[in-house]
Design a protein around this motif. Structure first.
Motif, PDB file in Angstrom:
ATOM      1  N   UNK A 255       0.827  -1.208   0.000  1.00  0.00           N
ATOM      2  CA  UNK A 255       0.000   0.000   0.000  1.00  0.00           C
ATOM      3  C   UNK A 255       0.860   1.257   0.000  1.00  0.00           C
ATOM      4  N   UNK A 256       1.994   1.211   0.685  1.00  0.00           N
ATOM      5  CA  UNK A 256       2.891   2.361   0.712  1.00  0.00           C
ATOM      6  C   UNK A 256       3.478   2.620  -0.673  1.00  0.00           C
ATOM      7  N   UNK A 257       3.915   1.561  -1.352  1.00  0.00           N
ATOM      8  CA  UNK A 257       4.490   1.731  -2.687  1.00  0.00           C
ATOM      9  C   UNK A 257       3.459   2.271  -3.675  1.00  0.00           C
ATOM     10  N   UNK A 258       2.244   1.724  -3.631  1.00  0.00           N
ATOM     11  CA  UNK A 258       1.213   2.153  -4.577  1.00  0.00           C
ATOM     12  C   UNK A 258       0.830   3.616  -4.370  1.00  0.00           C
ATOM     13  N   UNK A 259       0.635   4.031  -3.120  1.00  0.00           N
ATOM     14  CA  UNK A 259       0.199   5.407  -2.859  1.00  0.00           C
ATOM     15  C   UNK A 259       1.306   6.416  -3.136  1.00  0.00           C
ATOM     16  N   UNK A 260       2.559   6.015  -2.942  1.00  0.00           N
ATOM     17  CA  UNK A 260       3.653   6.917  -3.304  1.00  0.00           C
ATOM     18  C   UNK A 260       3.735   7.081  -4.819  1.00  0.00           C
ATOM     19  N   UNK A 261       3.391   6.042  -5.559  1.00  0.00           N
ATOM     20  CA  UNK A 261       3.347   6.162  -7.020  1.00  0.00           C
ATOM     21  C   UNK A 261       2.211   7.080  -7.441  1.00  0.00           C
TER      22      UNK A 261
END
Length: 496
Positions: A255-261
């Protein structure tokens, strides 16, 4: 509590998860994590998962707002390593008592604890973790943290992941949400460059990321933030200015990787630093992402040159172990990225995989295993201790690689065992880490102790009849005393 409920629902509905996308709307709302059974740890609660993800941020004070028993041994909680600060290993807790709960003193005690930490240690930030007790009595953690941040002039981050809300994996994701809401993007760096990257889900266990970082340094790639391994608060606060990211453990921080993208246009991929081939592929993909974001294409050539050089060195070192390990059978009882990356790494040197656990693996992890092993017959979701013992005692594996929880099953079955989870003492990442992993497997399998423990015990062997020795005067006198007492003769006692 309503905001926490909304946050949990948002984490459950994870668009980047292939398994979640395949569900209908009703099933998606039910979430992915199994509810905890009251009184059972189920591999860790949400608080445990959040603490695991955030505690390796080394210069931060981690304050547990709870009764004393909620805080464990923070000095030896996991094998994550720090290149500098040790504040992260100091235990801070508000130590609530029954009287504090009854009298409603929780929030006041929390504010006082924050002030004491600020005055005694002066950390760049304080992370506050509520647990089941403080969440159930309704302490407003976010309000206290906001007031303390204004009063003391430093970030005070609420990590709203009390244990009863779900599993450890849910806590991992809630920790990522706390970073998104309160940390990442709060500081603007003055040195952002086209070769900045983030590494997500890397815990620097036994310092293994230190075997990978020199490779990135040689390519001119700067790790803006490694979350959470050996991280600093301000590095994470500036992480939104990275150009690309690599996800090491997708089950923890997808979830952290997706939202930072989504928020900052930081593309990411999931890779592994375990094994020679996977390490090389991770370096290639990082370089390619950076080129797509505007870096000079010449980095691609330098990456290939580095890979060729390091692979040649690693394969030369591994050549000595191949004759000793080729054909040996390994049972992997682990999960996550290790369930497929370690499989690939071991097969590269001729080791046979007789089984690998996929309990904590994503759908993508399982598909990788199927592709590597060519079938799914060697995958097991969960194996009971009795089944593990039977498999090992029947010599279906030459060694088991797992965590500390199952080591005694292997030892009882008189089978070599190697720790590959967070308590391990040796780093296994990168090219040098792969050589170290193979060396440790070789040492474990060929340890001479196994030949000794597998031999029959002395008391299970038929003792040899010893030759009759002449008795001394004292021995004869003793036998006469026994004779008179028991009404027997000396000959009834046989040989000594």
């Amino acid at each position: 509590m309503s905001s926490l409920r909304a946050k949990i629902q948002d984490v459950f509905n994870e668009p980047a998860c292939e398994q979640n996308r395949g569900k209908d709307a009703k099933a998606r709302k039910e979430g992915c994590s199994k509810p905890l059974t009251p009184g059972a740890t189920a591999g860790g609660c949400a608080f445990d998962g959040a603490k695991i993800v955030l505690q390796p941020i080394t210069d931060v004070a981690h304050l547990i707002h709870a009764p004393l028993a909620c805080e464990g041994n923070s000095w030896d909680n996991r094998g994550a390593a720090s290149s500098g600060p040790t504040l992260w290993r100091t235990s801070f807790t508000t130590d609530l008592t029954e009287l504090d709960v009854v009298m409603g003193q929780g929030e006041r005690k929390l504010f006082k604890a924050i002030r004491e930490i600020k005055e005694a240690y002066g950390p760049p930030a304080i992370f506050v973790y509520p647990t089941c007790v403080t969440a159930l009595i309704g302490d407003d953690i976010e309000a206290v943290c906001k007031r303390a941040a204004e009063k003391f002039g430093l970030p005070v981050v609420p990590v709203n992941a009390p244990g009863f809300v779900g599993s450890k994996n849910l806590g991992n994701k809630l920790a990522g949400e706390a970073l998104l809401d309160h940390v990442i993007g709060t500081v603007e760096p003055d040195d952002a460059g086209p070769y900045d990257i983030n590494i997500l889900g890397e815990f620097n266990l036994s310092g293994e990321f230190w075997l990978v970082k020199p490779l990135l340094d040689r390519l001119g790639i700067r790790v803006r933030a490694c979350i959470p391994g050996d991280a600093r608060y301000f590095d994470i606060a500036c992480a939104h200015r990275a150009r690309a990211a690599m996800m090491v453990c997708s089950t923890a921080l997808i979830n952290l990787a997706r939202k930072m993208e989504q928020r900052w246009d930081i593309p990411f991929f999931e890779g592994s630093f375990y094994g020679i081939t996977d390490t090389s592929e991770a370096l290639r993909q990082l370089s390619q992402l950076l080129v797509k974001k505007g870096a000079d294409p010449e980095i691609l050539g330098r990456t290939e040159a580095l890979i060729a050089e390091e692979e040649a060195i690693a394969w030369k070192k591994l050549a000595a172990y191949r004759p000793r390990l080729e054909g040996k059978r390994v049972l992997l009882n682990t999960g996550g990225v290790k369930s497929w990356s370690v499989v690939h790494a071991l097969m590269e040197i001729g080791i046979e995989i007789v089984g690998t656990s996929v309990k904590k693996s994503t759908v993508e992890d399982k598909e990788r295993i199927k592709h590597i092993l060519k079938d799914d017959n060697h995958m097991f979701e969960q194996m009971a201790p009795r089944e593990l013992y039977t498999m090992l005692s029947e010599h279906k594996a030459d060694i088991m690689l797992s965590g500390g929880r199952t080591q005694f099953i292997a030892l009882k079955a008189k089978t070599p065992w190697l720790d590959i989870n967070q308590e391990r003492q040796h780093p296994y990442a990168g090219y040098d880490g792969m050589v170290e992993l193979v060396r440790q497997i070789d040492l474990a399998i060929h340890n001479p102790i196994w030949c000794q423990v597998r031999e029959p015990a002395p008391w299970d062997c038929q003792p040899a009849v010893r030759e009759q020795l002449p008795r001394t005067k004292s021995e004869t006198a003793t036998l006469h005393v026994v004779q008179e007492f028991a009404g027997t003769t000396a000959d009834d006692f046989g040989e000594c």
